[in-house]
Design a protein around this motif. Sequence first.
Motif, PDB file in Angstrom:
ATOM      1  N   GLN A 102      24.316  21.543  11.520  1.00  0.00           N
ATOM      2  CA  GLN A 102      24.139  20.461  10.563  1.00  0.00           C
ATOM      3  C   GLN A 102      23.975  19.121  11.278  1.00  0.00           C
ATOM      4  O   GLN A 102      24.225  19.004  12.474  1.00  0.00           O
ATOM      5  CB  GLN A 102      25.326  20.422   9.609  1.00  0.00           C
ATOM      6  N   GLU A 103      23.589  18.108  10.529  1.00  0.00           N
ATOM      7  CA  GLU A 103      23.279  16.788  11.079  1.00  0.00           C
ATOM      8  C   GLU A 103      24.412  16.202  11.916  1.00  0.00           C
ATOM      9  O   GLU A 103      24.160  15.528  12.914  1.00  0.00           O
ATOM     10  CB  GLU A 103      22.933  15.798   9.952  1.00  0.00           C
ATOM     11  N   VAL A 141      15.876  11.254  -3.750  1.00  0.00           N
ATOM     12  CA  VAL A 141      15.811  10.500  -2.494  1.00  0.00           C
ATOM     13  C   VAL A 141      17.118   9.747  -2.275  1.00  0.00           C
ATOM     14  O   VAL A 141      17.696   9.769  -1.183  1.00  0.00           O
ATOM     15  CB  VAL A 141      14.606   9.530  -2.478  1.00  0.00           C
ATOM     16  N   LYS A 142      17.598   9.106  -3.318  1.00  0.00           N
ATOM     17  CA  LYS A 142      18.856   8.340  -3.228  1.00  0.00           C
ATOM     18  C   LYS A 142      20.026   9.266  -2.866  1.00  0.00           C
ATOM     19  O   LYS A 142      20.866   8.917  -2.035  1.00  0.00           O
ATOM     20  CB  LYS A 142      19.123   7.618  -4.548  1.00  0.00           C
ATOM     21  N   LEU A 143      20.067  10.441  -3.467  1.00  0.00           N
ATOM     22  CA  LEU A 143      21.144  11.388  -3.156  1.00  0.00           C
ATOM     23  C   LEU A 143      21.054  11.901  -1.716  1.00  0.00           C
ATOM     24  O   LEU A 143      22.083  12.122  -1.075  1.00  0.00           O
ATOM     25  CB  LEU A 143      21.135  12.557  -4.135  1.00  0.00           C
ATOM     26  N   MET A 144      19.843  12.088  -1.211  1.00  0.00           N
ATOM     27  CA  MET A 144      19.707  12.495   0.186  1.00  0.00           C
ATOM     28  C   MET A 144      20.244  11.390   1.092  1.00  0.00           C
ATOM     29  O   MET A 144      20.957  11.663   2.064  1.00  0.00           O
ATOM     30  CB  MET A 144      18.268  12.836   0.542  1.00  0.00           C
ATOM     31  N   GLN A 145      19.934  10.140   0.764  1.00  0.00           N
ATOM     32  CA  GLN A 145      20.410   9.020   1.568  1.00  0.00           C
ATOM     33  C   GLN A 145      21.928   8.888   1.494  1.00  0.00           C
ATOM     34  O   GLN A 145      22.587   8.658   2.505  1.00  0.00           O
ATOM     35  CB  GLN A 145      19.724   7.728   1.130  1.00  0.00           C
ATOM     36  N   GLN A 146      22.500   9.074   0.317  1.00  0.00           N
ATOM     37  CA  GLN A 146      23.954   8.960   0.159  1.00  0.00           C
ATOM     38  C   GLN A 146      24.700  10.109   0.824  1.00  0.00           C
ATOM     39  O   GLN A 146      25.745   9.912   1.427  1.00  0.00           O
ATOM     40  CB  GLN A 146      24.322   8.895  -1.327  1.00  0.00           C
ATOM     41  N   SER A 147      24.179  11.311   0.703  1.00  0.00           N
ATOM     42  CA  SER A 147      24.859  12.485   1.245  1.00  0.00           C
ATOM     43  C   SER A 147      24.686  12.617   2.760  1.00  0.00           C
ATOM     44  O   SER A 147      25.528  13.198   3.435  1.00  0.00           O
ATOM     45  CB  SER A 147      24.325  13.760   0.576  1.00  0.00           C
ATOM     46  N   GLY A 148      23.588  12.086   3.274  1.00  0.00           N
ATOM     47  CA  GLY A 148      23.284  12.264   4.688  1.00  0.00           C
ATOM     48  C   GLY A 148      22.710  13.632   4.995  1.00  0.00           C
ATOM     49  O   GLY A 148      22.531  14.001   6.152  1.00  0.00           O
ATOM     50  N   TYR A 149      22.393  14.407   3.960  1.00  0.00           N
ATOM     51  CA  TYR A 149      21.806  15.741   4.137  1.00  0.00           C
ATOM     52  C   TYR A 149      20.300  15.599   4.323  1.00  0.00           C
ATOM     53  O   TYR A 149      19.507  15.957   3.466  1.00  0.00           O
ATOM     54  CB  TYR A 149      22.100  16.613   2.924  1.00  0.00           C
ATOM     55  N   CYS A 150      19.922  15.066   5.470  1.00  0.00           N
ATOM     56  CA  CYS A 150      18.537  14.669   5.715  1.00  0.00           C
ATOM     57  C   CYS A 150      17.739  15.658   6.555  1.00  0.00           C
ATOM     58  O   CYS A 150      16.517  15.649   6.512  1.00  0.00           O
ATOM     59  CB  CYS A 150      18.511  13.317   6.411  1.00  0.00           C
ATOM     60  N   GLY A 151      18.394  16.491   7.351  1.00  0.00           N
ATOM     61  CA  GLY A 151      17.674  17.330   8.291  1.00  0.00           C
ATOM     62  C   GLY A 151      17.143  16.483   9.435  1.00  0.00           C
ATOM     63  O   GLY A 151      17.449  15.292   9.540  1.00  0.00           O
ATOM     64  N   PHE A 152      16.323  17.085  10.305  1.00  0.00           N
ATOM     65  CA  PHE A 152      15.857  16.343  11.473  1.00  0.00           C
ATOM     66  C   PHE A 152      14.518  16.878  11.964  1.00  0.00           C
ATOM     67  O   PHE A 152      14.184  18.035  11.772  1.00  0.00           O
ATOM     68  CB  PHE A 152      16.889  16.378  12.598  1.00  0.00           C
ATOM     69  N   SER A 178      23.665  10.185  17.357  1.00  0.00           N
ATOM     70  CA  SER A 178      23.622  11.398  16.546  1.00  0.00           C
ATOM     71  C   SER A 178      22.570  11.238  15.445  1.00  0.00           C
ATOM     72  O   SER A 178      22.186  10.119  15.096  1.00  0.00           O
ATOM     73  CB  SER A 178      24.989  11.684  15.916  1.00  0.00           C
ATOM     74  N   VAL A 179      22.134  12.346  14.904  1.00  0.00           N
ATOM     75  CA  VAL A 179      21.193  12.308  13.781  1.00  0.00           C
ATOM     76  C   VAL A 179      21.813  11.542  12.622  1.00  0.00           C
ATOM     77  O   VAL A 179      21.150  10.720  11.989  1.00  0.00           O
ATOM     78  CB  VAL A 179      20.771  13.737  13.369  1.00  0.00           C
ATOM     79  N   ARG A 180      23.086  11.769  12.357  1.00  0.00           N
ATOM     80  CA  ARG A 180      23.765  11.060  11.259  1.00  0.00           C
ATOM     81  C   ARG A 180      23.759   9.553  11.502  1.00  0.00           C
ATOM     82  O   ARG A 180      23.493   8.771  10.596  1.00  0.00           O
ATOM     83  CB  ARG A 180      25.194  11.593  11.120  1.00  0.00           C
ATOM     84  N   GLU A 181      24.043   9.110  12.736  1.00  0.00           N
ATOM     85  CA  GLU A 181      24.032   7.671  13.057  1.00  0.00           C
ATOM     86  C   GLU A 181      22.633   7.095  12.899  1.00  0.00           C
ATOM     87  O   GLU A 181      22.467   6.005  12.325  1.00  0.00           O
ATOM     88  CB  GLU A 181      24.533   7.434  14.480  1.00  0.00           C
ATOM     89  N   LEU A 182      21.636   7.795  13.390  1.00  0.00           N
ATOM     90  CA  LEU A 182      20.254   7.323  13.260  1.00  0.00           C
ATOM     91  C   LEU A 182      19.838   7.211  11.798  1.00  0.00           C
ATOM     92  O   LEU A 182      19.128   6.286  11.412  1.00  0.00           O
ATOM     93  CB  LEU A 182      19.302   8.259  13.996  1.00  0.00           C
ATOM     94  N   PHE A 183      20.281   8.157  10.979  1.00  0.00           N
ATOM     95  CA  PHE A 183      19.924   8.166   9.556  1.00  0.00           C
ATOM     96  C   PHE A 183      20.537   6.966   8.841  1.00  0.00           C
ATOM     97  O   PHE A 183      19.941   6.402   7.938  1.00  0.00           O
ATOM     98  CB  PHE A 183      20.374   9.470   8.912  1.00  0.00           C
ATOM     99  N   ARG A 184      21.723   6.566   9.249  1.00  0.00           N
ATOM    100  CA  ARG A 184      22.420   5.443   8.598  1.00  0.00           C
ATOM    101  C   ARG A 184      21.921   4.071   9.062  1.00  0.00           C
ATOM    102  O   ARG A 184      22.296   3.061   8.499  1.00  0.00           O
ATOM    103  CB  ARG A 184      23.926   5.540   8.870  1.00  0.00           C
ATOM    104  N   MET A 185      21.064   4.035  10.099  1.00  0.00           N
ATOM    105  CA  MET A 185      20.573   2.743  10.624  1.00  0.00           C
ATOM    106  C   MET A 185      19.550   2.128   9.702  1.00  0.00           C
ATOM    107  O   MET A 185      18.812   2.729   9.043  1.00  0.00           O
ATOM    108  CB  MET A 185      19.982   2.937  12.015  1.00  0.00           C
TER     109      MET A 185
END
Length: 185
Positions: A102-103, A141-152, A178-185
């Motif tokens: 997982q991410e 889209v909003k739920l993907m951003q909130q959950s962080g379940y984005c994939g890579f 991490s993928v999670r950190e990059l996603f939150r930027m």
Amino acid sequence: MRLLSLNRSPVKPLITLDGQSVPSGIAKQPAAGALAVAELGLEGDAQADLSVHGGPKRALYAYPGEHYAFWRTVRAQAKVAGWQDELPWGAMGENLSLEGLQEVQVWQGDRLRFANCELVVTEPRQPCFKFNAVMGFKHAVKLMQQSGYCGFYLAVSQPGTLCAGEPFELLPGPRELSVRELFRM
């Protein structure tokens, strides 16, 4: 860790939630047997908008199969038409449906080593309006951003073949972002 499904799609029309038709390759379908993987991606797969998908740094998109339960539940709560249907592998637009990775466990530069192919993690997916269309509701889209379940996304460092069901190993990269950190930027 295992490759649950290998998914691909040609570019074809996608009807958005506002009724517009746009070209898209998001509606991936599971493929049987081994498929070739080259610098620009999976044999038989295509992307409509190469400014945000595809290319050497985004040759493949991987998504954790563990997140599918979340999306089934969300679709049921949103009362999306057909919500009771199983979401097939590839429904998130991913080429690789993965098990066991997982991410939060993946960092930019990590490598996924398969028997005949090696891939490098490059960045998280940033969802667009087409994800709302395939999920069937306007807040996906909003739920993907909130959950962080984005994939890579993955680059191909060693071309070869992939086949659903095969195991792979994670080879740690520099472990800076991490993928999670990059996603939150």
